[in-house]
Write an enzyme that holds these catalytic residues in place. Structure first.
Site: not given
Length: 410
Positions: A110, A231, A237
């Site tokens: 999960h 990015s 990024k």
């Protein structure tokens, strides 16, 4: 060979076809948009080159069984290529598992921390998935490798065609047994795309983990710059673009499978022109799955796993709680009661801001008198991992054993 076409005409046909093939390969073949299809274009061009003999080309054949043949030949080659790519991927995963056979990491259910596992065990889980994919593809190949020529339009031929000899020439292991089914059948294409869809699904699941693991929140992996981009506006990024693209391309393969099943569901027997719609989805599926497996293999071989970070996180989040419950079971406590006891201990840890491994023996004993000092090693991630000695478990001994089996080909 069967006396249907003379040796002289056959030689002329072969010579003319070789010339046409060369022109097609060099891009100089004079296509005429008025020709009904590629079959008619070739036959017309052949007749122009060699005369009347060219008009014998289509003897005993139909476009229906010729198209079925071409798709099977194409898909047989594509399957062989994909099997080789899957073999390389599995070999890479096994080699990386051997390298990471002592790396402890948190396992998840999960997307919540569950129990400590070996990174090698995680990698081998995907090895098993791709091994099943390989097995499915080999099984699918049995149904692809069926020779359809001689079925003609749908009823077979009154000419003395030797289908067994043709199958040997084309290296087919089987011959189709019902001429109507032969020209109507596209099950083998649907089956191949289904196998491809499962391969893509397994790649996508792996990519999903790598995308999550490459975030600052996890920081479990560093993906090579060759498979990431920056990015356009944020200089800090480093985006896992290749993993995202593979994950995204999975959907298009699913779409091709559904499209083909939809095309087939309403067709009357036998051949219908709707069946030409199987090609675009099939070709794109082959291109997508082969390129995805190939580039993923390169990407996974260049990933840097941050072992220390994984090890630190394996000791956090109460990942050895089940080990504590099983310790109590070994002392004679019923599992459900042990489950409740450990639940209370975890609650205490949350209130006091401690991990399980930070608790003293006296603290633990306060929750149940059967808890002794020998419990403390059981609360460490390493001990937890190596205690999972059941067949298929994550202990170092079991994982190393499985790697050896894989390397030996068993």
């Amino acid at each position: 060979r069967q006396g249907i076409i003379s040796s002289r005409d056959a030689a002329e046909i072969r010579r003319g076809l070789e010339q046409i093939r060369q022109e097609m390969e060099t891009g100089s073949f004079p296509y005429d948009q008025r020709d009904e299809d590629i079959h008619m274009a070739v036959e017309k061009a052949l007749a122009k080159r060699i005369g009347k003999a060219g008009e014998r080309l289509h003897t005993g054949r139909s476009r229906n069984d010729q198209v079925a043949l071409d798709v099977r030949l194409y898909l047989r080659d594509a399957s062989d290529k994909l099997l080789k790519l899957l073999g390389r991927l599995k070999k890479s995963l096994a080699a990386t598992a051997r390298k990471e056979s002592r790396t402890v990491m948190p396992g998840y259910t999960h997307l919540q921390k569950a129990q400590p596992v070996l990174l090698a065990h995680y990698l081998l889980a995907f090895w098993e998935m791709f091994d099943r994919d390989e097995e499915r593809l080999r099984d699918c190949l049995k149904r692809i490798d069926v020779m359809p020529l001689g079925a003609a339009a749908l009823a077979g031929s009154s000419l003395p065609l030797d289908r067994e000899y043709t199958a040997r020439l084309l290296k087919f292991s089987q011959i189709s047994r019902n001429s109507m089914d032969t020209v109507a059948d596209r099950d083998f294409i649907a089956e191949f795309i289904f196998v491809a869809a499962l391969i893509m699904m397994h790649l996508s699941r792996f990519c999903e983990d790598l995308i999550i693991w490459s975030t600052d929140e996890f920081a479990f992996v560093e993906i090579s710059d060759a498979f990431t981009t920056g990015s356009s506006i944020m200089p800090q990024k480093k985006n896992p673009d290749v993993a995202e693209l593979i994950r995204g391309k999975t959907g298009r393969v699913y779409g091709h499978l559904m499209a083909l099943l939809t095309i087939l569901k309403g067709l009357p027997m036998t051949y219908n022109r709707d069946l030409q719609e199987d090609k675009e989805g099939l070709f794109d599926t082959v291109d997508t799955v082969t390129s995805s497996v190939a580039i993923f293999t390169e990407m996974i071989s260049q990933i840097d796993f941050r072992r220390q970070r994984m090890r630190q996180e394996a000791d956090r989040g109460f990942t050895t709680a089940t080990d504590l419950a099983e310790y109590l079971v070994e002392k004679g406590v019923p599992f459900r009661e042990a489950h409740g006891i450990v639940g209370r201990i975890v609650g205490h840890c949350l209130e006091s801001g401690k991990e399980l491994s930070a608790l003293t023996w006296k603290e633990l004993k306060g929750f149940h008198p059967l808890i002794q000092k020998d419990v403390l090693p059981r609360l460490k991630a390493d001990q937890s991992v190596n205690s999972k000695r059941t067949l298929g478990g994550t202990s170092g001994a079991r994982v190393t054993e499985r790697i050896s089996e894989i390397e030996k080909g068993s």
